[in-house]
Design a protein around this motif. Structure first.
Motif, PDB file in Angstrom:
ATOM      1  N   ILE A  47       1.012  -1.348   0.026  1.00 34.08           N
ATOM      2  CA  ILE A  47      -0.092   0.092  -0.021  1.00 34.08           C
ATOM      3  C   ILE A  47       0.922   1.441  -0.024  1.00 34.08           C
ATOM      4  N   LYS A  48       1.950   1.206   0.861  1.00 34.66           N
ATOM      5  CA  LYS A  48       2.958   2.383   0.692  1.00 34.66           C
ATOM      6  C   LYS A  48       3.429   2.771  -0.613  1.00 34.66           C
ATOM      7  N   GLU A  49       3.919   1.740  -1.367  1.00 35.21           N
ATOM      8  CA  GLU A  49       4.324   1.593  -2.643  1.00 35.21           C
ATOM      9  C   GLU A  49       3.629   2.219  -3.606  1.00 35.21           C
ATOM     10  N   ILE A  50       2.271   2.079  -3.854  1.00 32.52           N
ATOM     11  CA  ILE A  50       1.405   2.682  -4.662  1.00 32.52           C
ATOM     12  C   ILE A  50       0.749   4.070  -3.954  1.00 32.52           C
ATOM     13  N   THR A  51       0.652   4.235  -2.689  1.00 34.26           N
ATOM     14  CA  THR A  51      -0.053   5.403  -2.377  1.00 34.26           C
ATOM     15  C   THR A  51       1.049   6.574  -2.079  1.00 34.26           C
ATOM     16  N   LYS A  52       2.199   6.243  -1.648  1.00 33.44           N
ATOM     17  CA  LYS A  52       3.317   7.239  -1.174  1.00 33.44           C
ATOM     18  C   LYS A  52       4.643   6.610  -1.745  1.00 33.44           C
ATOM     19  N   PRO A  53       4.768   6.771  -2.845  1.00 29.38           N
ATOM     20  CA  PRO A  53       5.951   6.462  -3.530  1.00 29.38           C
ATOM     21  C   PRO A  53       7.129   7.653  -3.501  1.00 29.38           C
ATOM     22  N   ASP A  54       8.356   7.573  -3.177  1.00 32.96           N
ATOM     23  CA  ASP A  54       9.305   8.405  -2.870  1.00 32.96           C
ATOM     24  C   ASP A  54       8.881   9.303  -1.680  1.00 32.96           C
ATOM     25  N   ASP A  55       8.074   8.778  -0.644  1.00 34.94           N
ATOM     26  CA  ASP A  55       7.747   9.214   0.725  1.00 34.94           C
ATOM     27  C   ASP A  55       6.578  10.448   0.334  1.00 34.94           C
ATOM     28  N   LYS A  56       6.113  10.630  -0.702  1.00 33.19           N
ATOM     29  CA  LYS A  56       5.196  11.480  -1.054  1.00 33.19           C
ATOM     30  C   LYS A  56       4.040  11.055  -1.498  1.00 33.19           C
ATOM     31  N   TYR A  57       2.822  11.416  -0.694  1.00 35.45           N
ATOM     32  CA  TYR A  57       1.576  10.795  -1.017  1.00 35.45           C
ATOM     33  C   TYR A  57       1.000  11.339  -2.321  1.00 35.45           C
ATOM     34  N   VAL A  58       0.364  10.438  -3.134  1.00 37.29           N
ATOM     35  CA  VAL A  58      -0.260  10.906  -4.382  1.00 37.29           C
ATOM     36  C   VAL A  58      -1.774  10.883  -4.258  1.00 37.29           C
ATOM     37  N   GLY A  59      -2.341  11.346  -5.198  1.00 33.56           N
ATOM     38  CA  GLY A  59      -3.815  11.150  -5.075  1.00 33.56           C
ATOM     39  C   GLY A  59      -4.308   9.699  -5.632  1.00 33.56           C
ATOM     40  N   GLU A  60      -5.550   9.700  -5.398  1.00 28.12           N
ATOM     41  CA  GLU A  60      -6.416   8.343  -5.566  1.00 28.12           C
ATOM     42  C   GLU A  60      -6.300   7.904  -7.025  1.00 28.12           C
ATOM     43  N   LYS A  61      -6.277   8.817  -8.025  1.00 30.01           N
ATOM     44  CA  LYS A  61      -6.047   8.324  -9.402  1.00 30.01           C
ATOM     45  C   LYS A  61      -4.862   7.923  -9.865  1.00 30.01           C
ATOM     46  N   GLN A  62      -3.691   8.542  -9.242  1.00 27.97           N
ATOM     47  CA  GLN A  62      -2.354   7.997  -9.429  1.00 27.97           C
ATOM     48  C   GLN A  62      -2.007   6.836  -8.582  1.00 27.97           C
ATOM     49  N   ALA A  63      -2.920   6.584  -7.422  1.00 24.61           N
ATOM     50  CA  ALA A  63      -2.687   5.093  -6.712  1.00 24.61           C
ATOM     51  C   ALA A  63      -3.104   4.159  -7.424  1.00 24.61           C
ATOM     52  N   ILE A  64      -4.273   4.329  -8.155  1.00 27.24           N
ATOM     53  CA  ILE A  64      -4.853   3.313  -9.024  1.00 27.24           C
ATOM     54  C   ILE A  64      -3.892   3.058 -10.185  1.00 27.24           C
ATOM     55  N   ILE A  65      -3.256   4.055 -10.946  1.00 27.59           N
ATOM     56  CA  ILE A  65      -2.262   3.731 -11.830  1.00 27.59           C
ATOM     57  C   ILE A  65      -1.279   3.078 -11.394  1.00 27.59           C
ATOM     58  N   ASN A  66      -0.752   3.366 -10.216  1.00 28.40           N
ATOM     59  CA  ASN A  66       0.389   2.795  -9.858  1.00 28.40           C
ATOM     60  C   ASN A  66       0.066   1.296  -9.397  1.00 28.40           C
ATOM     61  N   ALA A  67      -1.283   0.958  -8.944  1.00 26.06           N
ATOM     62  CA  ALA A  67      -1.562  -0.443  -8.494  1.00 26.06           C
ATOM     63  C   ALA A  67      -1.687  -1.168  -9.659  1.00 26.06           C
ATOM     64  N   LYS A  68      -2.157  -0.715 -10.899  1.00 23.46           N
ATOM     65  CA  LYS A  68      -2.175  -1.397 -12.012  1.00 23.46           C
ATOM     66  C   LYS A  68      -0.983  -1.663 -12.714  1.00 23.46           C
ATOM     67  N   LYS A  69       0.228  -0.760 -12.627  1.00 26.59           N
ATOM     68  CA  LYS A  69       1.581  -0.952 -13.221  1.00 26.59           C
ATOM     69  C   LYS A  69       2.179  -2.287 -12.132  1.00 26.59           C
ATOM     70  N   GLU A  70       1.905  -1.933 -10.920  1.00 24.10           N
ATOM     71  CA  GLU A  70       2.431  -2.747 -10.105  1.00 24.10           C
ATOM     72  C   GLU A  70       2.137  -4.318 -10.154  1.00 24.10           C
ATOM     73  N   ILE A  71       0.720  -4.557 -10.704  1.00 25.06           N
ATOM     74  CA  ILE A  71       0.061  -5.989 -10.955  1.00 25.06           C
ATOM     75  C   ILE A  71       1.002  -6.678 -12.102  1.00 25.06           C
ATOM     76  N   GLU A  72       1.235  -5.624 -13.196  1.00 29.44           N
ATOM     77  CA  GLU A  72       2.070  -6.111 -14.331  1.00 29.44           C
ATOM     78  C   GLU A  72       3.274  -6.359 -13.925  1.00 29.44           C
ATOM     79  N   GLN A  73       3.985  -5.519 -13.282  1.00 32.68           N
ATOM     80  CA  GLN A  73       5.474  -5.696 -13.085  1.00 32.68           C
ATOM     81  C   GLN A  73       5.728  -6.649 -12.135  1.00 32.68           C
ATOM     82  N   CYS A  74       4.873  -7.100 -11.077  1.00 35.99           N
ATOM     83  CA  CYS A  74       5.243  -8.013 -10.251  1.00 35.99           C
ATOM     84  C   CYS A  74       4.796  -9.501 -10.629  1.00 35.99           C
TER      85      CYS A  74
END
Length: 144
Positions: free
Chosen positions: A111-138
């Motif tokens: 959850i931290k990796e997708i909502t707070k990468p680089d120790d900065k909180y991102v918005g919900e839309k970016q977190a969703i994009i991050n989650a989808k990318k992570e599903i592909e990458q992992c």
């Protein structure tokens, strides 16, 4: 109850019989990926896939921890194959207790990796994009 414990032990033994130390250590990666994918899909609102991957994580984790308990995994394979975060929490009164600890760490990390990468909180839309990318990458889609 005792009968169930004995049957579970026999089943776990038979599932790991004949596998190499490295193959059994790889189950530690499967455990981590299963929990990680579960959190990612749950974050996206897909509880069915989340539950599927959670079960994969628990099943692989039980086999992995039983193999460690039975000294079927060498320290070399453990340190080379398994994520470092798991190595430090392999202590507890039961396999399910240790799995719970691992699940907690994977959940928090994911959850931290997708909502707070680089120790900065991102918005919900970016977190969703991050989650989808992570599903592909992992490799969630290749985990069965």
């Amino acid at each position: 109850m005792l009968r169930q414990v004995v049957l579970m032990s026999i089943m776990l033994f038979s599932l790991t019989y004949g596998q190499s130390s490295k193959e059994l250590a790889e189950k530690g990666n499967m455990l981590w990926k299963g929990f990680e994918c579960s959190e990612l899909y749950r974050f996206l609102g897909d509880t069915i896939k989340g539950d599927t991957f959670l079960n994969i994580g628990f099943n692989e984790g039980r086999l992995f921890l039983k193999a460690i308990e039975d000294n079927k995994i060498t320290k070399e394979d453990l340190y080379q194959v398994v994520p470092k975060s798991i190595e430090y929490i392999l202590v507890g009164p039961s396999i399910d207790f240790v799995l719970g600890r691992i699940h907690m760490i994977v959940s928090e990390t994911t959850i931290k990796e997708i909502t707070k990468p680089d120790d900065k909180y991102v918005g919900e839309k970016q977190a969703i994009i991050n989650a989808k990318k992570e599903i592909e990458q992992c490799g969630c889609k290749s985990l069965k």
